[in-house]
Each structure stands twice: as structure tokens, then as C-alpha cells.
Design a protein around this motif. Structure first.
Motif, short mmCIF file in Angstrom:
data_model
loop_
_atom_site.label_atom_id
_atom_site.label_comp_id
_atom_site.label_asym_id
_atom_site.label_seq_id
_atom_site.Cartn_x
_atom_site.Cartn_y
_atom_site.Cartn_z
N HIS A 91 55.68 26.88 43.02
CA HIS A 91 55.13 28.24 43.02
C HIS A 91 54.56 28.49 44.41
O HIS A 91 54.44 27.56 45.21
N GLU A 93 53.52 31.79 47.57
CA GLU A 93 53.20 33.14 48.01
C GLU A 93 54.06 33.51 49.21
O GLU A 93 54.40 32.64 50.02
N ASP A 107 52.79 37.05 45.04
CA ASP A 107 52.81 35.77 44.32
C ASP A 107 54.23 35.43 43.88
O ASP A 107 54.97 36.30 43.40
N PRO A 109 55.92 33.34 41.14
CA PRO A 109 55.54 32.65 39.90
C PRO A 109 56.11 31.24 39.83
O PRO A 109 57.16 30.95 40.42
#
Length: 120
Positions: A91, A93, A107, A109
Motif C-alpha cells: 500500500h 501514496e 492513497d 489502497p
């Protein structure tokens, strides 16, 4: 502003399970649902293996690019991730900037990295 869709798959041809090397390929589609063009400047990944050990990766852009994505357009790319276990997660950003110079974070996921050999 950005919608993120991820698909991942085990890459057996590049993996060596006998040497605890499992390679995964992932494809990410980034769709700009906003009203202005935005540029993806950098990324931050948290990669966690099957033992719960995490590592972080930071870098400029994605696959050597810092794409500008216009409204209603999609940018797609594929990359790879090696692990020492047959499963794990990723995960993170994306750090982006809009046409007025405003910065924002998107973000990514969490998604699974799973070798077919561990799926029952």
C-alpha cells in the motif's frame, strides 16, 4: 481527485521459490476524476512480506515518468515487486500537484501479493 485500481499477479518465470524469491507484477490504473490536470510527482510504498516484515520505498514518479493526467483520462503502468515469501501486501501514496501548484496526496489502497502455490 484520482481513482486507483490495482491488479496483481505472481510471476513464476521470474521467481525462484527454492531460493525464497517470489516476484509479483502489479498493474495500476490511475483515473483523474477531477476538473483539472494533475501531475504525479512521487510515490511511497510500504511492502510487507508474509512474516510481517515491512520495507518502505520512495521515489520520483512511477516507472521513470511523472505523468500529467488530464480530467477523465487514465494513466496505466505495470511494475514488479520481489518478496522472500509467497505472499505479502503493498500500500502507499502518490504525491501530486494540480495546475495551480496545489499539492495533494492520493492513497493507494492495500492490495495482496499471493503466489498461486499458496491459494487453496
Amino acid at each position: 481527485m484520482f481513482d486507483i485500481h490495482v491488479e496483481s499477479a505472481f510471476w513464476p518465470e521470474q521467481s525462484e521459490p527454492k531460493n525464497d524469491t517470489y516476484v509479483f507484477v502489479y498493474t495500476i490504473r490511475i483515473t483523474n476524476n477531477g476538473e483539472q490536470t494533475a501531475q504525479l510527482i512521487s510515490r511511497h510504498w510500504v511492502i510487507t512480506d508474509g512474516f510481517g516484515v515491512s520495507r518502505e520505498v520512495r521515489g520520483d514518479g512511477v516507472v521513470g515518468m511523472q505523468p500529467h493526467i488530464a480530467p477523465n483520462e487514465t494513466f496505466e503502468y505495470s511494475s514488479t515487486c520481489p518478496l522472500s515469501t509467497p505472499y505479502g501486501t503493498m500500500h502507499g501514496e502518490y504525491y501530486c500537484v494540480d495546475e495551480q501548484g496545489g499539492q495533494f496526496i492520493v492513497d493507494i489502497p492495500q492490495f495482496l501479493l499471493v503466489a498461486a502455490t499458496v491459494v487453496h
